[in-house]
Design a protein around this motif. Structure first.
Motif, PDB file in Angstrom:
ATOM      1  N   LEU A 156       0.823  -1.202   0.000  1.00 16.99           N
ATOM      2  CA  LEU A 156       0.000   0.000   0.000  1.00 16.99           C
ATOM      3  C   LEU A 156       0.859   1.254   0.000  1.00 16.99           C
ATOM      4  O   LEU A 156       0.340   2.355   0.042  1.00 16.99           O
ATOM      5  N   SER A 157       2.176   1.063  -0.035  1.00 19.41           N
ATOM      6  CA  SER A 157       3.055   2.230  -0.041  1.00 19.41           C
ATOM      7  C   SER A 157       4.060   2.054  -1.182  1.00 19.41           C
ATOM      8  O   SER A 157       4.410   0.942  -1.561  1.00 19.41           O
ATOM      9  N   SER A 158       4.528   3.169  -1.704  1.00 20.24           N
ATOM     10  CA  SER A 158       5.512   3.093  -2.785  1.00 20.24           C
ATOM     11  C   SER A 158       6.935   3.032  -2.241  1.00 20.24           C
ATOM     12  O   SER A 158       7.878   2.926  -3.003  1.00 20.24           O
ATOM     13  N   ASP A 159       7.083   3.097  -0.922  1.00 22.34           N
ATOM     14  CA  ASP A 159       8.424   3.095  -0.334  1.00 22.34           C
ATOM     15  C   ASP A 159       9.076   1.724  -0.507  1.00 22.34           C
ATOM     16  O   ASP A 159       8.656   0.732   0.088  1.00 22.34           O
ATOM     17  N   ALA A 160      10.126   1.707  -1.322  1.00 25.20           N
ATOM     18  CA  ALA A 160      10.781   0.427  -1.651  1.00 25.20           C
ATOM     19  C   ALA A 160      11.521  -0.149  -0.456  1.00 25.20           C
ATOM     20  O   ALA A 160      11.944  -1.304  -0.497  1.00 25.20           O
ATOM     21  N   ASN A 161      11.687   0.635   0.600  1.00 30.58           N
ATOM     22  CA  ASN A 161      12.377   0.106   1.773  1.00 30.58           C
ATOM     23  C   ASN A 161      11.474  -0.786   2.616  1.00 30.58           C
ATOM     24  O   ASN A 161      11.947  -1.519   3.478  1.00 30.58           O
ATOM     25  N   ILE A 162      10.176  -0.682   2.381  1.00 25.30           N
ATOM     26  CA  ILE A 162       9.252  -1.466   3.202  1.00 25.30           C
ATOM     27  C   ILE A 162       8.990  -2.802   2.520  1.00 25.30           C
ATOM     28  O   ILE A 162       8.637  -2.859   1.347  1.00 25.30           O
ATOM     29  N   LEU A 163       9.190  -3.874   3.260  1.00 13.86           N
ATOM     30  CA  LEU A 163       8.853  -5.202   2.746  1.00 13.86           C
ATOM     31  C   LEU A 163       7.573  -5.654   3.431  1.00 13.86           C
ATOM     32  O   LEU A 163       7.455  -5.562   4.656  1.00 13.86           O
ATOM     33  N   TYR A 164       6.633  -6.111   2.641  1.00 10.75           N
ATOM     34  CA  TYR A 164       5.363  -6.540   3.198  1.00 10.75           C
ATOM     35  C   TYR A 164       5.328  -8.062   3.316  1.00 10.75           C
ATOM     36  O   TYR A 164       5.833  -8.760   2.444  1.00 10.75           O
ATOM     37  N   ILE A 432       6.531 -19.106  -5.198  1.00  8.35           N
ATOM     38  CA  ILE A 432       7.038 -17.719  -5.217  1.00  8.35           C
ATOM     39  C   ILE A 432       8.492 -17.816  -5.701  1.00  8.35           C
ATOM     40  O   ILE A 432       9.206 -18.739  -5.304  1.00  8.35           O
ATOM     41  N   PRO A 433       8.921 -16.935  -6.571  1.00  6.62           N
ATOM     42  CA  PRO A 433      10.312 -17.061  -7.058  1.00  6.62           C
ATOM     43  C   PRO A 433      11.330 -17.027  -5.911  1.00  6.62           C
ATOM     44  O   PRO A 433      11.177 -16.266  -4.956  1.00  6.62           O
ATOM     45  N   ASP A 434      12.347 -17.862  -6.051  1.00  4.85           N
ATOM     46  CA  ASP A 434      13.361 -17.987  -4.987  1.00  4.85           C
ATOM     47  C   ASP A 434      14.000 -16.650  -4.641  1.00  4.85           C
ATOM     48  O   ASP A 434      14.306 -16.365  -3.489  1.00  4.85           O
ATOM     49  N   ASN A 435      14.237 -15.854  -5.669  1.00  5.49           N
ATOM     50  CA  ASN A 435      14.886 -14.565  -5.450  1.00  5.49           C
ATOM     51  C   ASN A 435      14.105 -13.713  -4.455  1.00  5.49           C
ATOM     52  O   ASN A 435      14.670 -13.067  -3.581  1.00  5.49           O
ATOM     53  N   GLU A 436      12.769 -13.727  -4.559  1.00  7.08           N
ATOM     54  CA  GLU A 436      11.920 -12.976  -3.638  1.00  7.08           C
ATOM     55  C   GLU A 436      12.022 -13.557  -2.223  1.00  7.08           C
ATOM     56  O   GLU A 436      12.160 -12.822  -1.247  1.00  7.08           O
ATOM     57  N   ILE A 437      11.986 -14.877  -2.142  1.00  7.53           N
ATOM     58  CA  ILE A 437      12.080 -15.532  -0.836  1.00  7.53           C
ATOM     59  C   ILE A 437      13.412 -15.167  -0.174  1.00  7.53           C
ATOM     60  O   ILE A 437      13.481 -14.844   1.006  1.00  7.53           O
ATOM     61  N   GLN A 438      14.473 -15.203  -1.003  1.00 10.16           N
ATOM     62  CA  GLN A 438      15.805 -14.948  -0.456  1.00 10.16           C
ATOM     63  C   GLN A 438      15.950 -13.507   0.021  1.00 10.16           C
ATOM     64  O   GLN A 438      16.643 -13.239   0.995  1.00 10.16           O
ATOM     65  N   LEU A 439      15.322 -12.575  -0.662  1.00  9.58           N
ATOM     66  CA  LEU A 439      15.520 -11.170  -0.313  1.00  9.58           C
ATOM     67  C   LEU A 439      14.502 -10.636   0.693  1.00  9.58           C
ATOM     68  O   LEU A 439      14.803  -9.720   1.442  1.00  9.58           O
TER      69      LEU A 439
ATOM     70  N   SER B 949      22.650 -11.742  -0.331  1.00 11.41           N
ATOM     71  CA  SER B 949      23.083 -12.444  -1.530  1.00 11.41           C
ATOM     72  C   SER B 949      21.992 -13.427  -1.941  1.00 11.41           C
ATOM     73  O   SER B 949      21.131 -13.802  -1.162  1.00 11.41           O
ATOM     74  N   THR B 950      22.040 -13.796  -3.202  1.00 15.19           N
ATOM     75  CA  THR B 950      21.063 -14.725  -3.729  1.00 15.19           C
ATOM     76  C   THR B 950      21.820 -15.822  -4.457  1.00 15.19           C
ATOM     77  O   THR B 950      23.028 -15.741  -4.640  1.00 15.19           O
TER      78      THR B 950
END
Lengths: 447, 1182
Positions: A156-164, A432-439, B949-950
């Protein structure tokens, strides 16, 4: 010595580095953000479609296709190449741009011209992205378990620092309903182009949302709103707009196609798109189910390499149409009527649609003795009308699997090995793509 | 200019001294404390370009003198000498006569120089005195042994002695040279006497920071000077190539990109790292300064023959004056200038360099025809091409083998015929065709003529350079013409004006884009072949250009030809012939400066430089080119029975572009020099504005007629036309872009050096930099940077008593450099046109980061300069530490944010290292042998990295995996467990168990689960150079070494299909084929359909990582100075011929695969080692 006053120094350093650089500030800027159609309209999802029974691949085609396509087709545990999925990232990009606009215009004068429509557009795009994400990355909606099933991050926010976090499926659906409902009231009735959402687009999307939720009353109501608001169907006998002489049969990018309410497309998977290099073939039973007078049979498909392949597409630009057109709305209203026991209005809508699909003078109205028959007919025509439109067949399989009458086990035979996708299988939810899970550390879907 | 020959008898006694006017020569910097007068003379000669003429005897018994001078005029310095010792000076041009006053008459002195001291028949002797390089020595003393009879040479080095005794012995002496005795023979005339330099004489090194020239002695920072001799050692078109292998701590990383970047601004990449890399995202290139200002144009605009010297600034104290541009070090290029009172000097240099064709057979990313055909046959049998074969919509192109196999399957030709034809193809090797028809020997010609000189109040330098390079690729090349003029005037006392003009015009010919491995040129367009199959033939036996399949199958192409379409075939050799693609660069640089001396200690200076570079792109693709024919055919409207309607017009396509780069620099500066007693203060302060503006457009003209310059303009770019063979498309809209960018900088700087008693030096420097960063608050647009340094001349201390080490100096510096970043604090987008709707839309580029800061690099440097007795061994040892702080980089974001990366200060680096330069004079006799050893170490690591890292972030090849505690460029790999004996699958470890769960292994990417192989960049590197000279011959050979690093070796991927796309590799031959193979190979079996995780695991596995250690003989230069005696009566003062061989070869490499770690292609790339080149040249002075 050169001495610069602070003011001169500021003026010197405030010059723009690149002519085209802009920090969006005005309403016009924010409108321009949403007018970037590659991000807002042309990067939807069709990854579910690859796993449906509308298509199959010959062994040689399966072997020759790219690994991601093959994995989706045969419901592998690992799907995404390099741990990233454009289905995920592109839909979230459009959601981010919508949030950028919503945050950006939050403090502006709401009375100024264009404000309402712009806000409505942003809300629509956010709701549309949530809808498409939920159909691929979440379980099918079930009122009973929606409060415990995982949703997708509702940003709900455009702030890229916030992870939901993922939240519940109920939260995901409530947010998309709230966004799209609000947008229906804010949007212009007549959009400038079909690339911008309109009241009709929002109501049609609400019909789609309620349909997958199994809320046929609301779905019917919103479909009805759309159809009462000046929509039209494309007569497939109109050779200017639907012609075998056109490579993709229909006008490129939906231009002049009267049926399209909101234009969107996806060109991620060449294997099933209407491109000349398509490796997917249309399911033989599906193909054979078209009457020879049904123009869809010739306009939608082409014989290639010994099989029938998909060619006729409303996007008509090498991708797959993922927007909303009147045909789908008719089918939703018909289905809702049938499910609510209103046989004749259901059949009336179905016949109205089919009349525009058959060669002139060859169509005789279908009849149904009861609502159940009507529902069967509607669902059958729905599959024939929208075989390669967005993830619709995938969404239908997911929701119909809960009904023993309509449930389907999808079967593939690949190099002699039989693969099946039973109804309600966890593989109806993509990882869910691994990259998203990892980050971001959000929770993965079980496979 | 006439220079008086001064003959001085020791009894000559001048009572009046004429100090010839205001000798506004080079200001003198001296810091002499109790040194001999002779030493002072040498220093002055070096700095002012003057020659003192005196007799050594004259200086005997004089007291040592002390002089402190900072930018003092020569006259002042001479006065100071006169005040301390009984010497007087008479200046005439560049010659200063020295007279000792009140000298007691020598008891045996002849009364006159013309007296005949002996009774034998007198003779007349004349001759010339030259140095080893053939330069005449003006003012050399010629004395008759055991007599007081003497004379000295004139400005041409010529002397004449009348009436001297037969068989007298001449003693010839000159400051800085060893004196020599020559016995004359009767009637001898025109003898040539060559003096050898006496290397023990102290060399004062003056370095340039771009803001001031300072004696190295008075600096504490890390400077590396490449003098003119070293600049000229190598032969090259590009000036930066001249410093490769001869400067310590400077590493050429092989990523240099010299292509002309026409549109807009983008950071230059010269491929040079000075002391590693302490930044990630910001420009990693050193700042390149040419004569005081950053050079904005292409480095290739510079004629290396115009360069006098190059100074490399490595640490904070050296580079801090450049502030926010100095984090990667600074390379200061100083061009040649005239000197006051200098006779006109003419320099001529001409060279021809011939280079071999690149060795295509070196490439490992190549599979021989026979094996390749086997792969195609295998895939054909799997039905891989069935789709293409039956595709009657787009008629994709097919390779010859696939066509033959299909024809045999369809029964069009017999099996036997297909097999025969295919077997014939197995014999082909396309590399032979490439060598024969696409490559040639390169020939680079370079000519340069320069003159310089000066009068008492002006100096001048003018040069012209011509380069003509023929590239290795046929029809590619480079032409350059440069004109450079530098003048300085002193119209009034205390005011010096200079005006420089540099003009460079060069043309790059880019007609051949069809080199070996060029993917885009040879991609078949069907998605399966991204590069050329190895059995291709580019020409038939008569050399006629042959067809290579592209885009469409031959049956379709033939059918269109029958319908009257243009020939749709692709013939690469014709493409090379028909291309007309050039890029012209015109660069004009103007520089003015005015220096006004307010009081002797204080001067003010204003400098302005304007540089204008115009890049002109011209690419005319005639109707004969494939690109144009393809577009015309694609849109041709064909109706049987009627003529073809060309929707896309016939004629050529002209792509042109014009880009204007304008850079303006304005600097105002105060210089302050003061010395009192034992204190010397030098300081500068000022401010500077710099602006770099680029502007330009490009355009496309369709249907262009080259003869009349006409084009077709009424095309409809919004209509979808049916295209051949199928589909519909828009006519590609012509480019009509404009590009405009503006970069502005504002700086305030101050720098001061304080020296006490020549023993202690303190440097301080501060600078504030601002830039017009987009989307930053004004306060955040400016960053302050500073440095401080201390120096101690230990050997000047009275207590210093290390006899074998008469020179010892210690230095230490500390400070900060910066780096301009390109991030943005706000959400940034670009206005552009939406492709489908044509709406004016914003494309969002970067997410905002309000916390973005300037990055800083903290520098600590300890230096030790030493010289043993007689300077047999001299050297510099430096230890440094560089800590990058708040490094800005694109940081991966979870894609739920809608972005994949954003710019943030997320990393810190720490690096430390050693730079050692040791020079030894091994032999000093007639055969001289000097050795120079450069030894650098670099140990760097990431100390902070906020980026998660990924699994893919560690899969880098020579990139940045971003693991804290390891070098910035490092290589990690998956642990290898050998091949599966059953099926040849590669195996790794998952949770300690041998595993073939590739996605599991890839997802288990924590550094602890990986193998750390080492740094991807050398951690120890340098060179070992030996210079020999004997008589006129000189020989120099440079050996370079790179140690302590690893690289990933390319291999096959394990997927059959990848061999066709691009990953062909000779490892194919070693692949696992049957059980037992795993005992002697690590190359996995090939599979179809492919498995990307399997290939990803193998590609990034431990088994493919190799040591990069190597030693190579980089180059050899052989020179011969034509003896002066041969040059008699010729206009030359010096004439040298030389030969130079470059890229000679690897002496030792650790890897067993024959791979040059500087040239290995990974994946898509086919990198070949630089070919061997040999140059012949002549260097003459008049």
């Amino acid at each position: 010595m050169l001495i610069y006053s602070c003011k001169k120094q500021d003026a010197w350093l405030n010059a723009k580095q690149l002519q085209g650089d802009v920090v969006p500030r005005t309403l016009a800027d924010y409108q321009a953000v949403l007018d970037w159609n590659p991000a807002m309209n042309d990067r939807e999802s069709i990854s579910g479609l690859l796993g449906t029974d509308n298509l199959y691949m010959k062994d040689a085609d399966y072997a020759a296709t790219d690994q991601q396509t093959a994995s989706l087709y045969s419901w592998q545990n690992t799907i995404w190449a390099n741990g990233t999925s454009s289905d995920w990232s592109d839909l979230y990009a459009s959601m981010e741009y919508a949030n950028v606009v919503l945050d950006g215009i939050a403090g502006m004068n709401a009375q100024q011209a264009g404000y309402s429509n712009l806000k409505g557009e942003a809300l629509f795009y956010r709701g549309f992205a949530l809808y498409n994400l939920a159909q691929v990355f979440c379980k099918p909606y079930s009122a009973a378990s929606a409060n415990t099933d995982m949703g997708v991050p509702v940003r709900l926010s455009s702030d890229a620092n916030i992870l939901y976090p993922r939240g519940t499926l109920q939260q995901t659906y409530l947010q998309m309903i709230s966004d799209v409902t609000a947008s229906a009231n804010l949007l212009d009735k007549q959009p400038l182009t079909i690339y911008r959402p309109s009241t009709n687009a929002a109501n049609a999307l609400l019909a789609k949302i309620y349909l997958v939720m199994g809320d046929y009353s609301n779905a019917g109501t919103y479909a009805n709103k759309v159809l009462l608001n000046g929509t039209s169907l494309l007569d497939f006998n109109n050779t200017t707009l639907a012609s075998l002489n056109n490579y993709y049969r229909f006008p490129p990018n939906g231009i002049n196609n009267p049926e399209i309410i909101f234009y969107a497309s996806c060109s991620d998977y060449a294997a099933i798109s209407a491109s000349p290099r398509t490796r997917g073939s249309v399911d033989t039973n599906l193909y054979n189910s078209y009457n020879d007078n049904d123009l869809r049979k010739s306009l939608f498909y082409v014989s290639l390499n010994g099989t029938e392949r998909f060619r006729g597409d409303y996007a008509a630009s090498g991708g797959v149409f993922c927007g909303i057109a009147t045909n789908e709305v008719y089918l939703i209203r018909a289905e809702c009527n049938a499910r609510q026991g209103n046989t004749s209005p259901a059949m009336a809508d179905l016949n109205k649609l089919l009349k525009n699909r058959y060669a002139t003078g060859t169509f005789t109205n279908l009849t149904a003795a009861d609502a159940t028959t009507a529902l069967q007919l509607v669902l059958q025509e729905r599959r024939k009308e929208l075989p390669f439109t967005a993830n619709i067949r995938w969404e239908d399989l997911r929701r119909l699997n809960t009904d023993p009458t309509f449930r389907v086990t999808v079967t593939r035979i690949i190099n002699g090995t039989v693969y099946t996708l039973p109804p309600n299988d966890p593989k109806y939810v993509l990882p869910i793509p691994d990259n998203e899970i990892q980050l971001s550390g959000i929770q993965q879907n079980p496979r | 200019m006439r220079i008086t020959t001064v003959l001085i008898g020791i009894q000559a006694c001048f009572t009046t001294i004429l100090l010839a006017g205001a000798l506004e020569a080079q200001p003198i910097n001296l810091n002499a404390d109790q040194v001999s007068v002779k030493q002072v003379f040498i220093n002055i000669e070096k700095q002012a370009g003057v020659t003192f003429i005196y007799d050594e005897k004259m200086l005997e018994g004089l007291n040592k003198i002390s002089i402190k001078a900072i930018n003092e005029p020569l006259t002042e310095v001479l006065k100071s000498i006169s005040s301390q010792v009984p010497l007087q000076f008479k200046q005439s041009g560049a010659v200063i006569g020295v007279v000792r006053i009140s000298v007691k008459p020598h008891p045996k002195a002849p009364v006159s120089e013309k007296a005949i001291p002996l009774n034998s028949p007198p003779v007349t002797v004349s001759g010339k005195v030259i140095d080893e390089k053939g330069q005449p020595l003006a003012g050399a003393t010629i004395k008759i042994k055991n007599s007081n009879f003497q004379t000295s040479t004139n400005e041409h080095g010529v002397f004449r002695l009348d009436n001297i005794p037969d068989s007298a012995i001449l003693v010839v002496s000159y400051i800085g040279f060893k004196s020599k005795e020559v016995r004359i023979r009767k009637g001898a005339s025109n003898i040539v006497i060559t003096l050898e330099s006496d290397a023990s004489s102290l060399k004062e090194v003056v370095v340039s920071t771009g803001y001031q020239d300072i004696p190295k002695e008075r600096e504490t920072g890390s400077f590396d000077l490449v003098n003119n001799e070293l600049v000229n050692r190598r032969v090259s078109t590009n000036i930066l190539d001249r410093i490769d292998g001869i400067t310590s701590g400077v590493y050429f990383n092989g990523t240099a990109d010299n292509s002309i970047n026409a549109s807009g601004y983008s950071p230059r990449n010269s491929g040079i790292n000075i002391r590693g890399q302490s930044t990630i995202n910001a420009s990693v290139d050193p700042l390149i300064v040419v004569d005081n200002f950053p050079y904005a144009g292409q480095i290739s605009n510079i004629n290396p023959n115009d360069v006098e010297s190059i100074t490399i600034l490595k640490d904070a104290a050296a580079a801090s004056i450049w502030g926010a541009n100095a984090a990667n070090g600074v390379i200061v290029i100083t061009t040649k200038k005239g000197r006051l009172n200098q006779k006109m000097r003419v320099e001529l240099n001409a060279s021809v360099t011939v280079g071999n064709k690149p060795n295509l057979f070196y490439d490992k990313n190549f599979l021989n025809s026979s094996d390749y055909i086997d792969v195609e046959t295998y895939l054909f049998k799997q039905g891989y091409f069935d789709n293409d074969l039956s595709n009657t919509y787009s008629y994709p192109a097919l390779s010859p083998v696939v066509s033959l196999l299909a024809q045999a399957r369809d029964g069009t030709i017999s099996e036997a015929s297909a097999t025969n034809q295919i077997n014939a193809l197995r014999q082909n090797d396309v590399r032979n065709d490439f060598e024969k028809y696409v490559y040639q020997k390169s020939v680079d010609q370079q000519y340069s003529l320069g003159i310089n000189g000066g009068g008492s109040d002006y100096t001048y330098a003018l040069s012209v350079g011509l380069d003509n390079n023929r590239d290795n690729l046929i029809r590619n090349g480079f032409d350059r013409t440069t004109v450079k003029s530098t003048n300085a005037y002193t119209p009034f006392k205390n005011l010096t004006l200079t005006a420089d003009l540099n003009y460079s015009q060069n043309t790059t010919f880019l007609n051949n884009a069809y080199g070996y491995g060029d993917l885009s040129a040879y991609a078949m367009g069907n998605g399966e072949y991204n590069t050329l199959y190895p059995y291709a033939q580019l020409a038939d036996s008569k050399g006629n250009s042959l067809i290579i399949p592209k885009n469409y199958g031959s049956s379709y192409i033939n059918s269109t030809q029958a319908e009257g379409f243009l020939d749709w075939n692709f013939r690469p050799l014709d493409e090379i012939k028909n291309s007309d693609n050039t890029t012209k660069v015109n660069d004009l640089l103007l520089r003015f400066s005015a220096l006004y001396k307010i009081i002797p200690q204080l001067s003010a200076q204003i400098q302005y430089q304007n540089e204008h570079q115009i890049v002109d792109l011209h690419n005319f693709q005639s109707q004969d080119t494939y690109y144009t024919r393809n577009l015309i055919n694609e849109f041709a409207e064909y109706t049987p029975g009627s003529p073809i309607n060309y929707i896309f017009p016939l004629g050529g396509i002209l792509n042109s572009g014009n880009y204007d780069w304008e850079s303006d620099n304005l600097r105002a500066q105060l210089n302050y020099n003061q010395s009192f007693k034992k204190n010397v203060i030098t300081a500068i302060a000022g401010s500077e504005l710099r602006q770099q503006k680029t502007d330009g457009y490009n355009s496309t003209s369709y249907g262009y007629n080259n003869n009349y310059g006409t084009a077709v303009s009424q095309l409809n770019y919004n209509t979808y036309y049916n295209t051949n063979p199928s589909g519909s498309n828009l006519i590609p809209a012509p480019q009509a872009g404009t590009a405009e960018s503006l970069y502005r900088y504002l700086s305030y700087f101050a720098n001061a050096a304080y020296t006490y008693d020549e023993r202690y030096v303190l440097n301080l420097s501060g600078r504030k930099d601002g830039a017009n960063l987009f989307g930053a608050k004004t306060n955040d647009k400016i960053t302050p940077l500073w440095s401080a340094g201390l120096g101690w001349n230990a050997s000047k201390e009275s207590f210093y008593a290390v006899g074998w080490l008469p020179y010892l100096r210690l230095r230490a510096t500390y400070g900060f450099n910066g780096n301009v970043y390109n991030g943005t604090a706000y959400l940034r987008g670009n206005y552009t046109t939406a492709p489908t709707t044509g709406a004016n839309a914003i494309l969002i580029a970067d997410p905002p980061n309000p916390e973005l800061r300037w990055e800083r690099v903290k520098n600590i440097n300890f230096g030790l300069d030493l010289g043993t007795k007689g300077d047999r061994i001299t050297g510099t040892i430096e230890f440094y530490r560089k800590d990058g702080e708040d490094l800005v980089e694109p940081t991966p974001l979870a894609t739920q944010t809608g972005f994949t990366t954003f710019t943030a200060n997320t990393a810190n680096t720490k690096s430390h290292g050693t730079d050692i330069t040791i020079q030894s004079r091994n032999l000093t006799g007639a055969l001289k042998w000097n050795t120079t050893l450069l030894f650098s170490t670099l140990d760097d690591k990431l100390t902070k990295y906020d980026v998660a890292s990924t699994s893919s972030s560690i899969q880098v090849t020579g990139g940045i995996p971003g693991i804290v505690g390891y070098p910035l460029y490092s290589i990690f790999s998956y642990k290898w467990a050998g091949l599966d004996p059953a099926n040849g699958n590669p195996r790794g470890y998952l949770n300690g168990q041998v595993s073939e769960n590739y996605s599991g292994i890839i997802n288990n990417y924590a550094p602890a689960n990986l193998v750390y192989n080492g740094s991807a960049r050398p951690t120890v590197y340098g060179s070992f150079r030996n210079d020999f000279s004997y008589k006129g011959f000189s020989l120099s050979a440079n050996i370079k070494y790179e140690l302590g690093f690893v690289f990933r070796r390319p291999s096959i991927t394990g997927n059959y299909t990848d061999i066709l796309t691009y990953y062909a590799n000779s490892d194919y031959d070693n692949r696992w084929q049957q059980p037992g193979d795993e005992l002697h190979t690590n190359v996995p079996s090939l599979i179809y359909p492919g498995d990307n995780n399997r290939s990803e695991f193998y590609t990034y596995s431990q088994v493919l990582v190799q040591s990069g250690n190597n030693i190579r003989l980089q180059d050899i230069r052989l020179g011969y100075d034509i003896p002066a005696s041969w040059l008699r009566n010729k206009p030359f003062q010096r004439l040298q011929v030389y030969a130079y061989a470059n890229n000679i070869g690897i002496i030792w490499r650790e890897n067993k695969y024959g791979i040059d770690p500087d040239a290995y292609g990974f994946g898509l790339t086919h990198t070949l080692p630089n070919p061997f080149t040999i140059s012949f040249g002549v260097n003459a002075n008049f």
